[in-house]
Design a protein around this motif. Sequence first.
Motif, short mmCIF file in Angstrom:
data_model
loop_
_atom_site.label_atom_id
_atom_site.label_comp_id
_atom_site.label_asym_id
_atom_site.label_seq_id
_atom_site.Cartn_x
_atom_site.Cartn_y
_atom_site.Cartn_z
N GLY A 62 0.80 -1.21 0.00
CA GLY A 62 0.00 0.00 0.00
C GLY A 62 0.84 1.27 0.00
O GLY A 62 0.32 2.37 -0.02
N ARG A 63 2.16 1.11 0.04
CA ARG A 63 3.07 2.25 0.05
C ARG A 63 3.75 2.38 -1.31
O ARG A 63 3.52 1.60 -2.22
CB ARG A 63 4.10 2.07 1.14
N SER A 64 4.63 3.35 -1.44
CA SER A 64 5.40 3.53 -2.68
C SER A 64 6.40 2.40 -2.83
O SER A 64 7.22 2.17 -1.95
CB SER A 64 6.14 4.87 -2.65
N ASP A 65 6.31 1.68 -3.95
CA ASP A 65 7.18 0.54 -4.20
C ASP A 65 7.95 0.72 -5.49
O ASP A 65 7.50 1.40 -6.41
CB ASP A 65 6.36 -0.75 -4.34
N GLU A 66 9.08 0.05 -5.56
CA GLU A 66 9.79 -0.13 -6.81
C GLU A 66 9.71 -1.62 -7.13
O GLU A 66 10.23 -2.45 -6.38
CB GLU A 66 11.25 0.30 -6.71
N ILE A 67 9.03 -1.94 -8.22
CA ILE A 67 8.81 -3.33 -8.62
C ILE A 67 9.58 -3.56 -9.91
O ILE A 67 9.39 -2.84 -10.89
CB ILE A 67 7.32 -3.62 -8.82
N VAL A 68 10.46 -4.56 -9.90
CA VAL A 68 11.27 -4.88 -11.08
C VAL A 68 11.09 -6.36 -11.39
O VAL A 68 11.21 -7.21 -10.51
CB VAL A 68 12.78 -4.59 -10.82
N VAL A 69 10.80 -6.66 -12.65
CA VAL A 69 10.71 -8.04 -13.11
C VAL A 69 11.81 -8.20 -14.16
O VAL A 69 11.83 -7.49 -15.17
CB VAL A 69 9.33 -8.36 -13.72
N ILE A 96 10.73 -6.50 -5.20
CA ILE A 96 9.98 -5.37 -4.66
C ILE A 96 10.87 -4.69 -3.64
O ILE A 96 11.32 -5.32 -2.68
CB ILE A 96 8.64 -5.82 -4.03
N ASN A 97 11.15 -3.43 -3.91
CA ASN A 97 12.00 -2.61 -3.03
C ASN A 97 13.35 -3.28 -2.77
O ASN A 97 13.84 -3.32 -1.65
CB ASN A 97 11.27 -2.30 -1.72
N GLY A 98 13.94 -3.84 -3.84
CA GLY A 98 15.28 -4.42 -3.75
C GLY A 98 15.35 -5.83 -3.20
O GLY A 98 16.43 -6.39 -3.09
N ARG A 99 14.21 -6.43 -2.90
CA ARG A 99 14.19 -7.79 -2.34
C ARG A 99 13.47 -8.73 -3.28
O ARG A 99 12.35 -8.44 -3.73
CB ARG A 99 13.47 -7.77 -0.99
N CYS A 100 14.09 -9.85 -3.61
CA CYS A 100 13.46 -10.84 -4.49
C CYS A 100 12.30 -11.48 -3.74
O CYS A 100 12.48 -12.05 -2.67
CB CYS A 100 14.47 -11.90 -4.92
N VAL A 101 11.09 -11.37 -4.30
CA VAL A 101 9.91 -11.92 -3.64
C VAL A 101 9.44 -13.21 -4.31
O VAL A 101 8.49 -13.83 -3.84
CB VAL A 101 8.76 -10.89 -3.59
N GLY A 102 10.11 -13.61 -5.38
CA GLY A 102 9.75 -14.85 -6.03
C GLY A 102 10.48 -15.02 -7.35
O GLY A 102 10.92 -14.05 -7.96
N THR A 103 10.64 -16.28 -7.76
CA THR A 103 11.23 -16.59 -9.06
C THR A 103 10.37 -17.65 -9.74
O THR A 103 9.64 -18.40 -9.09
CB THR A 103 12.68 -17.10 -8.93
N ARG A 104 10.47 -17.67 -11.05
CA ARG A 104 9.79 -18.68 -11.87
C ARG A 104 10.75 -19.07 -12.99
O ARG A 104 11.56 -18.26 -13.44
CB ARG A 104 8.52 -18.13 -12.52
#
Length: 92
Positions: free
Chosen positions: A28-35, A49-57
């Motif tokens: 709900g806050r300002s995020d930087e999302i990179v795929v 998300i915000n420099g942390r890997c939240v998942g891989t495929r």
Amino acid sequence: MKFTSARSSWAPRPLSTVKRAWDIRGTGRSDEIVVSLDPQNPDRVCAMINGRCVGTRGLDDVHGFRIHAGGGSDRVRIDLPRDCGPSQHRGR
């Protein structure tokens, strides 16, 4: 929400055309999302998300993805090869 892409031909597509999509959710806050391709394994795609890997495929398993950026002033960047499938980007 600010959206940038490493390739100019990337365009959002209707959710109805995305099958077996990978859902990526911001906060709900300002995020930087990179795929992008996983730097540790180029055969995998990593969502950060915000420099942390939240998942891989696995690259072959990515048939599309939906990015739910949520609230805030988000930045979304897609840095993938052209043949990784359709996407849907959504903010508030």
